[in-house]
Enzyme design. Structure first.
Site, PDB file in Angstrom:
ATOM      1  N   CYS A  69      -3.712 -14.644  -3.232  1.00 31.45           N
ATOM      2  CA  CYS A  69      -2.886 -13.768  -4.062  1.00 31.45           C
ATOM      3  C   CYS A  69      -1.625 -13.428  -3.272  1.00 31.45           C
ATOM      4  O   CYS A  69      -1.681 -12.725  -2.261  1.00 31.45           O
ATOM      5  CB  CYS A  69      -3.700 -12.522  -4.397  1.00 31.45           C
ATOM      6  N   CYS A  73       6.970  -2.391  -5.076  1.00 33.02           N
ATOM      7  CA  CYS A  73       7.306  -2.894  -6.413  1.00 33.02           C
ATOM      8  C   CYS A  73       8.108  -1.847  -7.178  1.00 33.02           C
ATOM      9  O   CYS A  73       7.727  -0.675  -7.211  1.00 33.02           O
ATOM     10  CB  CYS A  73       6.026  -3.218  -7.184  1.00 33.02           C
ATOM     11  N   GLU A 117       0.881  -7.135   2.076  1.00 32.02           N
ATOM     12  CA  GLU A 117      -0.538  -7.462   2.032  1.00 32.02           C
ATOM     13  C   GLU A 117      -0.742  -8.716   1.193  1.00 32.02           C
ATOM     14  O   GLU A 117      -0.093  -8.910   0.162  1.00 32.02           O
ATOM     15  CB  GLU A 117      -1.338  -6.288   1.460  1.00 32.02           C
ATOM     16  N   CYS A 139      -7.196  -5.977  -7.672  1.00 35.26           N
ATOM     17  CA  CYS A 139      -5.982  -5.882  -8.469  1.00 35.26           C
ATOM     18  C   CYS A 139      -5.470  -4.445  -8.539  1.00 35.26           C
ATOM     19  O   CYS A 139      -6.219  -3.526  -8.846  1.00 35.26           O
ATOM     20  CB  CYS A 139      -6.326  -6.364  -9.871  1.00 35.26           C
ATOM     21  N   CYS A 192      -1.128   1.748 -10.585  1.00 35.36           N
ATOM     22  CA  CYS A 192      -1.095   0.764  -9.501  1.00 35.36           C
ATOM     23  C   CYS A 192      -0.675   1.388  -8.170  1.00 35.36           C
ATOM     24  O   CYS A 192       0.358   2.068  -8.098  1.00 35.36           O
ATOM     25  CB  CYS A 192      -0.123  -0.346  -9.895  1.00 35.36           C
ATOM     26  N   CYS A 208       4.081   0.729 -12.341  1.00 34.13           N
ATOM     27  CA  CYS A 208       2.964   0.910 -13.282  1.00 34.13           C
ATOM     28  C   CYS A 208       2.136   2.105 -12.824  1.00 34.13           C
ATOM     29  O   CYS A 208       1.849   2.245 -11.629  1.00 34.13           O
ATOM     30  CB  CYS A 208       2.100  -0.344 -13.337  1.00 34.13           C
TER      31      CYS A 208
HETATM   32  S1  SF4 Z   1       0.895  -3.647 -11.464  1.00 39.68           S
HETATM   33 FE1  SF4 Z   1       1.808  -2.851  -9.575  1.00 39.68          FE
HETATM   34  S2  SF4 Z   1       2.622  -4.611  -8.511  1.00 39.68           S
HETATM   35 FE2  SF4 Z   1       2.261  -5.256 -10.659  1.00 39.68          FE
HETATM   36  S3  SF4 Z   1       4.208  -4.877 -11.709  1.00 39.68           S
HETATM   37 FE3  SF4 Z   1       3.014  -3.020 -11.955  1.00 39.68          FE
HETATM   38  S4  SF4 Z   1       3.636  -1.686 -10.231  1.00 39.68           S
HETATM   39 FE4  SF4 Z   1       4.303  -3.781  -9.761  1.00 39.68          FE
END
Ligand code: SF4
Length: 354
Positions: free
Chosen positions: A110, A117, A93, A346, A124, A121
């Site tokens: 972006c 990933c 995306e 975000c 996220c 996090c």
């Molecule tokens: S916020 Fe999401 S995309 Fe960014 S480093 Fe953390 S897990 Fe990865």
């Protein structure tokens, strides 16, 4: 059968080498470079100033992979989220955000650097949807070219600079894919091609200290942003698991060395999570960490994700935290919200196709 040679992502000197291996004069490389980077053309048959037989030869042995936009969602505020398909059918995306509400506005893009990933996090959507692979530099450049082509077509605009800012802040940790990210930037800033201003490019890391140290020595004028989100190791270990590898002390040392070497201002991103990281004590810790540095703080009130337990703070709590930081002497902004209604804000990007 041999795989076709990928021409997207080659700098002009490498393209010239390749074209001369094919027995063609160097100016043909400049023609192709222009078609790819100025006109977002992926088909050799459309490169009308090349000889017909050469176009046919290129079509047989080479390729320019600008990702296909499979779907797009448009937010009430004009933000667009593109679902793009890569050559191996993986999906990413990419988001374009208008810089104002005016009709012929320009956009920030972006860019995603990985499919999913691995950082994970807690707050996220990308992190919670797993990791598949890192992107090649041509797949990052392709996000720019594909988004620009799509925007110009949809908006019927001929503005060559319709995308004027880039942030490496989509899916993925850019410094886990360091070489490919830097190589994509070097192509995108090339004055003979896309020619984006370095100062209009931001790389956002979740705290990969070695990447910060390497960037300091690149002689690039891009902006570094750090997704901090917590100011003590106990909380940051939970929210941003990369902190267990690079705890706050180690991270802050890398950042302060970066500032000393580059003399460039950095940005700290701070996602505001209700009842988690916005107490007065958090503000005091943030002031203590950031005040000695040449730095801004960018507050991002959390964009809720259906499957995750975190909550967005009230407007009152956002303003109160902001005021504590300002009173403590920090340069602070609250990031305007874009695209949360289409899950393009975000932390809301995800690899599952919607
Ligand atoms: S916020 Fe999401 S995309 Fe960014 S480093 Fe953390 S897990 Fe990865």
């Amino acid at each position: 059968m041999n795989a076709k040679r990928q021409l997207l992502g080659l700098g002009l000197p490498e393209l010239q080498d390749y074209i001369s291996e094919l027995g063609q004069p160097a100016f043909r490389a400049r023609q192709i470079y222009k078609w790819i980077y100025e006109k977002q053309t992926a088909s050799f048959y459309e490169m009308s100033d090349l000889p017909r037989e050469f176009r046919q030869q290129l079509d047989e042995i080479a390729v320019v992979s600008i990702p296909r936009v499979l779907k797009q969602k448009v937010s009430n505020d004009g933000t667009r989220k593109f679902l793009m398909e890569l050559d191996d059918k993986k999906k990413i995306e990419t988001v374009v955000i208008p810089q104002s509400g005016e009709k012929n506005t320009r956009y920030s893009l972006c860019i995603s650097t990985q499919v999913g990933c691995p950082v994970g996090c807690q707050f996220c959507a990308t992190g919670s949807s797993g990791f598949q692979r890192s992107l090649e530099s041509h797949e990052m450049i392709g996000q720019y070219l594909g988004s620009k082509r799509e925007l110009m077509k949809r908006l019927k605009q001929n503005d060559e600079n319709i995308i004027s800012n880039l942030v490496y802040m989509g899916m993925g940790e850019p410094f886990f894919n360091y070489e490919q990210v830097i190589s994509s930037i070097r192509i995108l800033i090339d004055p003979q091609g896309v020619n984006l201003g370095q100062r209009h490019i931001t790389i956002s890391t979740s705290g990969e200290a070695v990447g910060i140290e390497r960037l300091a020595r690149e002689d690039l004028q891009v902006t570094l942003a750090i997704s901090l989100h917590a100011c003590n190791d106990e909380l940051r270990d939970r929210l941003v698991p990369l902190n267990r590898k690079y705890p706050i002390k180690r991270l802050m040392q890398a950042i302060s060395d970066y500032i000393e070497i580059t003399n460039r201002r950095v940005t700290f991103e701070y996602i505001m999570l209700d009842d988690i990281n916005i107490a007065k004590q958090d503000a005091q810790q943030l002031i203590k960490l950031v005040k000695p540095l040449l730095a801004n703080v960018n507050l991002i009130p959390y964009n809720e994700v259906e499957t995750l337990p975190f909550k967005r703070p009230s407007g009152y709590n956002v303003r109160q935290f902001y005021q504590w930081l300002v009173d403590g002497g920090l340069n602070v902004t609250i990031r305007e919200e874009h695209g949360s209604d289409i899950e393009a804000a975000c932390g809301q990007l995800c690899i599952k196709e919607r």
